[in-house]
Scaffold this active site. Structure first.
Site, mmCIF file in Angstrom:
data_model
loop_
_atom_site.group_PDB
_atom_site.id
_atom_site.type_symbol
_atom_site.label_atom_id
_atom_site.label_comp_id
_atom_site.label_asym_id
_atom_site.label_seq_id
_atom_site.Cartn_x
_atom_site.Cartn_y
_atom_site.Cartn_z
ATOM 1 N N THR A 5 -8.394 -8.281 -2.834
ATOM 2 C CA THR A 5 -7.462 -8.281 -3.959
ATOM 3 C C THR A 5 -8.223 -8.901 -5.115
ATOM 4 O OG1 THR A 5 -5.746 -8.849 -2.348
ATOM 5 C CG2 THR A 5 -5.226 -9.298 -4.643
ATOM 6 N N ASP A 19 0.670 -8.250 0.115
ATOM 7 C CA ASP A 19 1.308 -9.437 -0.467
ATOM 8 C C ASP A 19 1.121 -9.515 -1.987
ATOM 9 O OD1 ASP A 19 -1.448 -9.869 -0.245
ATOM 10 O OD2 ASP A 19 -1.232 -12.003 0.243
ATOM 11 N N HIS A 63 -6.914 -11.280 0.980
ATOM 12 C CA HIS A 63 -7.107 -10.851 2.366
ATOM 13 C C HIS A 63 -5.778 -10.507 3.044
ATOM 14 C CE1 HIS A 63 -11.044 -12.274 1.169
ATOM 15 N NE2 HIS A 63 -11.563 -11.591 2.170
ATOM 16 N N THR A 64 -5.449 -11.075 4.199
ATOM 17 C CA THR A 64 -4.424 -10.475 5.054
ATOM 18 C C THR A 64 -2.994 -10.732 4.566
ATOM 19 O OG1 THR A 64 -5.968 -10.874 6.853
ATOM 20 C CG2 THR A 64 -3.773 -10.120 7.459
HETATM 21 N N1 GLY Z 1 -4.001 -9.260 0.141
HETATM 22 C C1 GLY Z 1 -4.030 -7.886 -0.125
HETATM 23 C C2 GLY Z 1 -3.282 -7.052 0.805
HETATM 24 O O1 GLY Z 1 -2.941 -7.490 1.892
HETATM 25 O O2 GLY Z 1 -3.027 -5.903 0.476
#
Ligand code: GLY
Length: 305
Positions: free
Chosen positions: A165, A196, A217-218
């Site tokens: 991101t 997110d 990231h996640t």
């Molecule tokens: N943090 C970026 C995504 O999960 O799309």
């Protein structure tokens, strides 16, 4: 004044610094910087350089939050659009809504004069198909895309195409603390997946009274833990920035089931402290930092949780 962003922000970071130095408010300065990141194909996680969904379609997410008014604009899974952070800023300014997604977000973009872009970078298209082809049986290949995508979506979680991101946080000349994000999201995601980055409280949160946080990231983890909001709430309750981040990391650590990976937390408080913490991401995580008194931005190493 202070500006903080992840390493992928390089095409727009100095531009945002210059605009802040010139007295611009934080949000327009950051949106303008992020538009440069989104247009740069060398940034392989955002805008034109990013990754498509399972069908080979780019669906980007972005958001802005004004920490003084706590107004938010966000867009998710938007097709045919590179400057999604700027589109999110328009949602915040023109609509009574917080979030638009998919075809509705694109319709709004058409109404206000955004061009229709072709955001699929040729190299992303090549890598997308090569990776997908490897996962498919001859029968799946013959019938693609009229096949169930869920088994493929579960199979392809390629660690080289991280769920990265770009995130920008600033404290501007008026002491306003604001946040802005943009991403193409998880490579080979199921169509319609939101990360997110467009979800206030998960991928970003800003409150000029206390501070701000944004995550990379996640997204599948920070959405479950409400990470960005948790950090700002802990600041409100009087905890230090490092304690606030520690609480958020404890919550990430405690998640079980679902998809678990790494998260990088970027955070700052209203007194001008900042911290960037790597929770379980591979590699050397860096970030951009500038504050009043510094001649030029610095690329610094994140702390490991
Ligand atoms: N943090 C970026 C995504 O999960 O799309």
């Amino acid at each position: 004044m202070l500006l903080l962003a992840n390493a992928e922000a390089w095409p727009g970071f100095s531009h945002t610094v210059e605009r802040l130095r010139a007295g611009d408010e934080g949000l327009p300065a950051m949106v303008s910087g992020i538009s440069r990141v989104e247009a740069e194909p060398k940034v392989r996680s955002v805008g034109y350089g990013g990754w498509p969904n399972m069908l080979g379609v780019m669906e980007c997410d972005g958001a802005v939050m004004n920490g003084t008014t706590r107004t938010v604009g966000s867009v998710g899974a938007v097709p045919d659009t590179i400057p999604v952070c700027a589109l999110a800023y328009e949602v915040m300014q023109r609509l009574p809504h917080v979030t638009l997604t998919g075809a509705g977000a694109r319709r709004f973009a058409d109404e206000i004069g955004f061009t229709r872009d072709d955001p699929l970078f040729p190299d992303s298209k090549r890598v997308w198909w090569e990776r997908l082809e490897k996962e498919m049986s001859p029968e799946q290949r013959a019938n693609f895309p009229d096949i169930p995508l869920a088994p493929l979506s579960t199979a392809i979680t390629d660690p080289e195409r991280v769920r990265d991101t770009t995130v920008f946080l600033c404290q501007d000349t008026k002491k306003g603390i604001h946040a802005a994000t943009s991403t193409s999201g998880w490579a080979w995601k199921y169509p319609g997946r939101l990360g997110d980055s467009p979800i206030p409280g998960a991928g970003f949160y800003a409150d000029s009274r206390y501070g701000a946080a944004a995550c990379t990231h996640t997204g599948e983890m920070t959405m479950r833990a409400g990470t960005a909001r948790a950090i700002v709430m802990a600041l409100r309750l009087g905890y230090s920035l490092s304690e606030a981040i520690e609480f958020a990391i404890e919550d990430l650590q405690d998640l079980s089931g679902g998809f678990l990976g790494g998260v990088v937390i970027h955070a700052m408080d209203a007194e001008g402290s900042h911290d960037v913490v790597n929770f379980r991401c591979d590699g050397d995580i860096r970030y951009w930092f500038w504050q009043d008194g510094m001649d030029a931005p610095e690329l610094r190493a994140a702390r490991t949780a």
